[in-house]
Design a protein around this motif. Structure first.
Motif: not given
Length: 279
Positions: A122-132
């Motif tokens: 239920g926890n959405s991940l945030e966008l990080g660097s390098n398209e991850g």
């Protein structure tokens, strides 16, 4: 597919922006630069494909990532699981330094790509660097995410060449503690001993160095059990004198096959990490 537990250690380079990296330096050893190592500053470009696979012997020209590990396009180290190449993606939940980290990387044509919405319990991940994807919080952190043998369930909506799929894995129940060498201890490139407690079965011990741009420039990964591993001169010859990060991580994992046949690793880990100084 039934989860296949394997307790090993893993080094995971964090998918964070330079701003997040700087703010996390004091709390997470993996984010500190290699220091007085004599390394050439990185360009931010991932290592060539031939350098990402592990398994090379010290002294050869196979690359600077050696042993039971591979380096991803997004500058993350993952266990090789006995295979010479990267999987099509990795979904990782981990507990380290009293923080919870969630990360995901999807690989298409040897590049990291986005895959729509990525959600763990239920926890959405945030966008990080390098398209991850990358998110972290202090432990206990994410609602419904515990490292106590409970299930970590992932959902990927898909996109940009990555398929949609769901996956799950059990979280680990034990966490290693590094007992030797001490944090920031000077260790010899002629060889030194790594010892840990809390986990008696198989782990993967990793030692790696970063440049000033937080790019992984050299690493060794070796599986071990019984709380002790001797790193020999042949294991360390491709590492430069100076600061390095040492990690011992136990994790559970499974392999997920999407409907299009691509294979993804889903992992949950608990680790101990600290810096040492190679002399």
């Amino acid at each position: 597919m039934t989860a296949r537990p394997l307790r090993v250690s893993i080094v995971l380079g964090l998918l964070v922006s330079s701003l997040v990296a700087c703010s996390a330096e004091e709390s997470d050893p993996s984010r500190l630069p290699a220091g007085e190592s004599g390394q050439t500053p990185g360009t931010g470009v991932p290592a060539p494909a031939g350098d990402r696979a592990g398994g090379g012997e010290a002294g050869d020209d196979a690359g600077l990532i050696r042993g039971d590990i591979v380096l991803s396009p997004g500058n993350d180290l993952y266990p090789s699981f006995g295979e010479p190449r990267l999987f099509d993606g990795y979904l990782v939940s981990r507990l380290a330094s009293d923080k919870q980290y969630l990360s995901a990387e999807f690989i298409v044509d040897d590049e990291s790509v986005l895959a729509g919405d990525v959600v763990l319990n239920g926890n959405s991940l945030e966008l990080g660097s390098n398209e991850g994807y990358f998110s972290y919080r202090g432990d206990p952190g994410f609602p419904g995410v515990a490292f106590d043998g409970s299930t970590h369930s992932w959902s990927v909506s898909g996109g940009h060449g990555a398929p949609s799929f769901t996956a799950s894995v059990k979280s680990p129940t034990a966490r290693p503690e590094l007992t030797r060498p001490a944090s920031l201890a000077s260790v010899s490139r002629a060889g030194f001993t790594v010892e840990w407690s809390g986990v008696s079965d198989e782990v993967l011990v990793e030692l790696y160095q970063l440049d000033a741009g937080y790019n992984i420039v050299a690493a060794i990964g070796k599986t071990a059990r019984g709380g002790r591993l001797e790193l020999a001169a042949s294991d360390l010859a491709h590492l430069e004198p100076g600061k390095a990060t040492l990690r011992v991580i136990r994790f559970e994992h499974d392999t997920i096959a999407a409907t299009d046949g691509r294979r993804f690793k889903v992992m949950s880990s608990a680790e101990a990490a600290q810096h040492v100084v190679l002399e």
